[in-house]
Each structure stands twice: as C-alpha cells, then as structure tokens.
Scaffold this motif. Structure first.
Motif, PDB file in Angstrom:
ATOM      1  N   LEU A  30     -24.116  14.847 -11.635  1.00 41.58           N
ATOM      2  CA  LEU A  30     -23.942  13.658 -12.289  1.00 41.58           C
ATOM      3  C   LEU A  30     -24.524  12.472 -11.248  1.00 41.58           C
ATOM      4  CD1 LEU A  30     -22.996  11.173 -13.963  1.00 41.58           C
ATOM      5  CD2 LEU A  30     -20.475  11.816 -12.684  1.00 41.58           C
ATOM      6  N   VAL A  31     -25.200  11.727 -11.341  1.00 41.10           N
ATOM      7  CA  VAL A  31     -25.679  10.681 -10.491  1.00 41.10           C
ATOM      8  C   VAL A  31     -25.276   9.349 -10.920  1.00 41.10           C
ATOM      9  CG1 VAL A  31     -27.863   9.464  -9.551  1.00 41.10           C
ATOM     10  CG2 VAL A  31     -28.088  11.812 -10.053  1.00 41.10           C
ATOM     11  N   ALA A  32     -24.307   8.780 -10.315  1.00 40.39           N
ATOM     12  CA  ALA A  32     -23.822   7.446 -10.742  1.00 40.39           C
ATOM     13  C   ALA A  32     -24.472   6.271 -10.365  1.00 40.39           C
ATOM     14  CB  ALA A  32     -22.498   7.468  -9.952  1.00 40.39           C
ATOM     15  N   ALA A  33     -24.990   5.812 -11.672  1.00 39.28           N
ATOM     16  CA  ALA A  33     -26.022   4.672 -11.372  1.00 39.28           C
ATOM     17  C   ALA A  33     -25.228   3.344 -10.904  1.00 39.28           C
ATOM     18  CB  ALA A  33     -26.768   4.366 -12.718  1.00 39.28           C
ATOM     19  N   THR A  34     -25.224   2.977  -9.857  1.00 36.61           N
ATOM     20  CA  THR A  34     -24.146   1.876  -9.191  1.00 36.61           C
ATOM     21  C   THR A  34     -24.816   0.702  -8.986  1.00 36.61           C
ATOM     22  OG1 THR A  34     -25.181   2.749  -7.080  1.00 36.61           O
ATOM     23  CG2 THR A  34     -23.167   3.739  -8.045  1.00 36.61           C
ATOM     24  N   LYS A  35     -25.671   0.368  -9.992  1.00 31.81           N
ATOM     25  CA  LYS A  35     -26.381  -1.048 -10.092  1.00 31.81           C
ATOM     26  C   LYS A  35     -25.421  -2.094 -10.268  1.00 31.81           C
ATOM     27  CE  LYS A  35     -30.162  -3.380 -12.704  1.00 31.81           C
ATOM     28  NZ  LYS A  35     -31.041  -3.456 -13.517  1.00 31.81           N
ATOM     29  N   VAL A  36     -25.643  -3.086  -9.296  1.00 31.61           N
ATOM     30  CA  VAL A  36     -24.647  -4.254  -9.412  1.00 31.61           C
ATOM     31  C   VAL A  36     -23.107  -3.790  -9.037  1.00 31.61           C
ATOM     32  CG1 VAL A  36     -26.185  -5.731 -11.028  1.00 31.61           C
ATOM     33  CG2 VAL A  36     -24.148  -4.445 -11.982  1.00 31.61           C
ATOM     34  N   GLN A  37     -22.853  -2.604  -8.563  1.00 29.52           N
ATOM     35  CA  GLN A  37     -21.514  -2.603  -8.540  1.00 29.52           C
ATOM     36  C   GLN A  37     -21.143  -2.712  -7.001  1.00 29.52           C
ATOM     37  OE1 GLN A  37     -19.533  -1.599 -10.835  1.00 29.52           O
ATOM     38  NE2 GLN A  37     -21.140  -1.269 -12.214  1.00 29.52           N
ATOM     39  N   THR A  38     -19.981  -3.205  -6.585  1.00 28.07           N
ATOM     40  CA  THR A  38     -19.642  -3.505  -5.167  1.00 28.07           C
ATOM     41  C   THR A  38     -19.402  -2.469  -4.334  1.00 28.07           C
ATOM     42  OG1 THR A  38     -17.175  -3.515  -5.607  1.00 28.07           O
ATOM     43  CG2 THR A  38     -18.296  -5.390  -6.133  1.00 28.07           C
ATOM     44  N   SER A  39     -19.256  -2.562  -2.954  1.00 31.94           N
ATOM     45  CA  SER A  39     -19.161  -1.372  -2.026  1.00 31.94           C
ATOM     46  C   SER A  39     -17.672  -0.735  -2.447  1.00 31.94           C
ATOM     47  CB  SER A  39     -19.015  -1.996  -0.592  1.00 31.94           C
ATOM     48  OG  SER A  39     -20.658  -2.280  -0.480  1.00 31.94           O
ATOM     49  N   ASP A  40     -16.710  -1.471  -2.781  1.00 33.01           N
ATOM     50  CA  ASP A  40     -15.426  -0.822  -3.061  1.00 33.01           C
ATOM     51  C   ASP A  40     -15.428   0.076  -4.326  1.00 33.01           C
ATOM     52  OD1 ASP A  40     -14.248  -2.128  -0.811  1.00 33.01           O
ATOM     53  OD2 ASP A  40     -13.635  -3.875  -1.930  1.00 33.01           O
ATOM     54  N   THR A  41     -16.180  -0.340  -5.280  1.00 33.25           N
ATOM     55  CA  THR A  41     -16.367   0.280  -6.455  1.00 33.25           C
ATOM     56  C   THR A  41     -16.944   1.329  -6.275  1.00 33.25           C
ATOM     57  OG1 THR A  41     -16.141  -1.733  -7.930  1.00 33.25           O
ATOM     58  CG2 THR A  41     -17.156   0.524  -8.944  1.00 33.25           C
ATOM     59  N   ALA A  47     -14.608   8.712  -4.195  1.00 36.23           N
ATOM     60  CA  ALA A  47     -13.000   9.405  -4.193  1.00 36.23           C
ATOM     61  C   ALA A  47     -12.850  10.016  -5.298  1.00 36.23           C
ATOM     62  CB  ALA A  47     -12.245   8.115  -3.620  1.00 36.23           C
ATOM     63  N   ALA A  48     -13.225   9.610  -6.535  1.00 35.23           N
ATOM     64  CA  ALA A  48     -12.774  10.075  -7.926  1.00 35.23           C
ATOM     65  C   ALA A  48     -13.831  11.304  -8.286  1.00 35.23           C
ATOM     66  CB  ALA A  48     -12.988   9.130  -8.816  1.00 35.23           C
ATOM     67  N   GLY A  49     -14.596  11.629  -7.277  1.00 34.65           N
ATOM     68  CA  GLY A  49     -15.504  12.823  -7.596  1.00 34.65           C
ATOM     69  C   GLY A  49     -16.924  12.558  -7.710  1.00 34.65           C
ATOM     70  N   VAL A  50     -17.573  11.658  -7.651  1.00 36.88           N
ATOM     71  CA  VAL A  50     -18.926  11.437  -7.770  1.00 36.88           C
ATOM     72  C   VAL A  50     -19.283  11.955  -6.219  1.00 36.88           C
ATOM     73  CG1 VAL A  50     -20.822   9.368  -7.471  1.00 36.88           C
ATOM     74  CG2 VAL A  50     -18.985   9.458  -9.305  1.00 36.88           C
ATOM     75  N   GLY A  51     -20.666  12.921  -6.663  1.00 41.34           N
ATOM     76  CA  GLY A  51     -21.290  13.261  -5.368  1.00 41.34           C
ATOM     77  C   GLY A  51     -22.588  12.807  -5.061  1.00 41.34           C
ATOM     78  N   ALA A 216     -32.045  19.226 -18.386  1.00 41.34           N
ATOM     79  CA  ALA A 216     -31.745  18.084 -17.089  1.00 41.34           C
ATOM     80  C   ALA A 216     -30.933  18.834 -16.190  1.00 41.34           C
ATOM     81  CB  ALA A 216     -31.296  16.661 -17.560  1.00 41.34           C
ATOM     82  N   THR A 217     -31.294  18.557 -15.013  1.00 41.88           N
ATOM     83  CA  THR A 217     -30.343  18.817 -13.838  1.00 41.88           C
ATOM     84  C   THR A 217     -29.801  17.801 -13.153  1.00 41.88           C
ATOM     85  OG1 THR A 217     -32.260  18.828 -12.015  1.00 41.88           O
ATOM     86  CG2 THR A 217     -32.080  20.761 -13.267  1.00 41.88           C
ATOM     87  N   LEU A 218     -30.397  16.569 -13.483  1.00 43.84           N
ATOM     88  CA  LEU A 218     -29.811  15.439 -12.920  1.00 43.84           C
ATOM     89  C   LEU A 218     -29.698  14.335 -14.110  1.00 43.84           C
ATOM     90  CD1 LEU A 218     -31.991  14.781  -9.788  1.00 43.84           C
ATOM     91  CD2 LEU A 218     -29.621  15.639  -9.871  1.00 43.84           C
ATOM     92  N   VAL A 219     -28.508  13.569 -14.353  1.00 44.63           N
ATOM     93  CA  VAL A 219     -28.210  12.582 -15.287  1.00 44.63           C
ATOM     94  C   VAL A 219     -27.818  11.405 -14.744  1.00 44.63           C
ATOM     95  CG1 VAL A 219     -28.004  14.221 -17.430  1.00 44.63           C
ATOM     96  CG2 VAL A 219     -25.947  13.670 -15.865  1.00 44.63           C
ATOM     97  N   ARG A 220     -28.487  10.003 -15.090  1.00 42.62           N
ATOM     98  CA  ARG A 220     -28.192   8.999 -14.273  1.00 42.62           C
ATOM     99  C   ARG A 220     -27.374   8.141 -15.313  1.00 42.62           C
ATOM    100  NH1 ARG A 220     -33.300   9.928 -14.850  1.00 42.62           N
ATOM    101  NH2 ARG A 220     -33.674   8.224 -16.195  1.00 42.62           N
ATOM    102  N   VAL A 221     -25.957   8.018 -14.800  1.00 44.26           N
ATOM    103  CA  VAL A 221     -25.315   7.581 -15.804  1.00 44.26           C
ATOM    104  C   VAL A 221     -24.414   6.317 -15.103  1.00 44.26           C
ATOM    105  CG1 VAL A 221     -22.982   7.775 -17.341  1.00 44.26           C
ATOM    106  CG2 VAL A 221     -24.572   9.758 -17.005  1.00 44.26           C
ATOM    107  N   GLY A 222     -24.489   4.987 -15.847  1.00 38.28           N
ATOM    108  CA  GLY A 222     -23.880   3.992 -15.319  1.00 38.28           C
ATOM    109  C   GLY A 222     -22.674   3.371 -16.069  1.00 38.28           C
ATOM    110  N   THR A 223     -23.141   2.837 -17.114  1.00 38.67           N
ATOM    111  CA  THR A 223     -22.258   2.236 -18.232  1.00 38.67           C
ATOM    112  C   THR A 223     -21.086   2.964 -18.436  1.00 38.67           C
ATOM    113  OG1 THR A 223     -23.984   0.913 -19.126  1.00 38.67           O
ATOM    114  CG2 THR A 223     -21.941   0.750 -20.273  1.00 38.67           C
TER     115      THR A 223
END
Length: 234
Positions: A30-41, A47-51, A216-223
C-alpha cells in the motif's frame, strides 16, 4: 471511520483481492497518497501501519522531509515531475514512479550522478493515450525502457499507469491487463536486468482491488484512507 480503521480496511481489501487472484497478499504494498495532508496526519498514518508514503507535489515533499514527517516509512514520488525540479527529488525518495519521457529520464540520471546515487524509478505509461496525462505512449515504452537500463545512475524497477477515470466498476480492468502485459514483455526483453524489474504500480482509491487482481504490486490510495482531500494549500 477513523484513519486507523480506514488503513486496516484497505489492507484487508488488498489481501482479499490478492487471494482471489491466487496471489500472496505479501506481494502487494500500500502506498498512501498523502497529497495535501499535514505532517501530523502523515505521522499518524505511519503509526497506524502505512509503510510507504507517496507524494504528488515537490513543494509538499520537501516540506514534509524538513519536518521529518516520513520517519519510519519509505517515500515515493508519484506525481508529475518537471525536469527543473528533479534536484529536489532525486536521492531524497526511495522510488520515482512517474518517469514518462526520455527528457525526464536523462534529467534524473544526470542529477543522480551529480549527487552520487543510483535512483530507483518506474516508467509511467500513458495507457489510455490521454493528452491531459503524462507518461510515454505504449509504442514508445520499449525504447524508453532500454534507455533506462543503459543509464548509469538510475535503476529501472518497473512500470506505473494512471488509466482514464473509471465510469463504472471494473472499467479499468482492460487497462490494467494491458499494462501488466507490457511489464511482462519488458522483463522478458531485458533479461540481464529482470530481477530488478519487480514493481507494477496500478490502482487508486476507486479501483485498487481490480488492480491487485490484475497483478499490481503497488497501489496508490489516498481518498479511501484520508477521506475527501481538503483544498490545496498555497
């Protein structure tokens, strides 16, 4: 649902889709698409498991790097990259997923040589032939892949695609299948480098399960993780 619950649910969906396709869920990241997210998020997601965190904008990438927001995770650049901004990305991320032209490839190679690294990259293929999107056309992919393998300071790891916006469930399966076939073909044609070519980045929040089923070996998930995106910050 909370961020932690969203991450757990998406991971469960990835694992289920992999098993349905006869695959080991461990093959898909899982690739967490962090566009427009804050550093705290971002810190909370890790911390919740995103690698792996995936950034679309150079300005946000550099800001989060300065904040130390990615500590504990790998970082991918997944957005459009202008040649005049490669110096802010090369050597600072684990993988650039969006190399879609010879000009950009050469710029990345030059910058990697300058800073003394070998930069891992994916080639972005414009699988839907959309004028509004980046990436090389399918017929240009074999030559671009050859150039990438010949470059001294990049390492070709695979392919990435962004299909047209899906109008219905399953609408992008054909695009994923075609990209998977290009991936297989390139591995076969570049025999001395095929062990490096192991990444196929396909699928976003609306279609990542289909992408997993198609290889797919990588999925880019944001919303699906963070909810609707807030407005872009200046």
């Amino acid at each position: 649902m909370s961020l932690e619950e969203n991450i757990a649910r998406v991971k469960e969906n990835i694992a289920r889709a992999a098993r349905e396709a006869g695959r080991d869920p461990g093959e898909v990241a899982l690739v967490a698409a962090t566009k427009v997210q804050t550093s705290d998020t971002i810190r909370a997601a890790i911390a919740a498991g995103v690698g792996i965190c995936g950034e679309n904008r150079v300005q946000e990438l550099t800001g989060h790097l300065e904040d130390g927001a990615y500590e504990g995770a790998r970082v991918h650049f997944i957005g459009h990259l202008q040649t005049n901004k490669v110096k802010y990305v090369v050597g600072r991320v684990d993988l650039i997923e969006s190399v879609g032209s010879l000009r950009l490839l050469e710029a990345v190679d030059r910058q990697a040589a300058k800073v003394g690294v070998v930069q891992d990259i994916l080639l972005e293929v414009n699988i839907g032939r959309e004028e509004s999107k980046g990436g090389c056309l399918p017929e240009d992919l074999p030559d671009l892949a050859r150039r990438a393998v010949e470059a001294q300071h990049v390492r070709l790891r695979g392919l990435m695609c962004i299909p047209p916006a899906a109008g219905a469930p399953g609408a992008n399966v054909g695009y994923f299948q075609a990209t998977r076939q290009f991936f297989v073909d390139i591995r076969e044609k570049i025999g001395d480098n095929d062990t490096d070519i192991d990444c196929l980045s396909m699928g976003m929040s609306g279609d990542y399960e289909d992408a997993v089923r198609e290889g797919a070996t990588l999925v880019r998930v944001g919303t699906a993780l963070f909810g609707p995106r807030p407005p872009l910050r200046p």
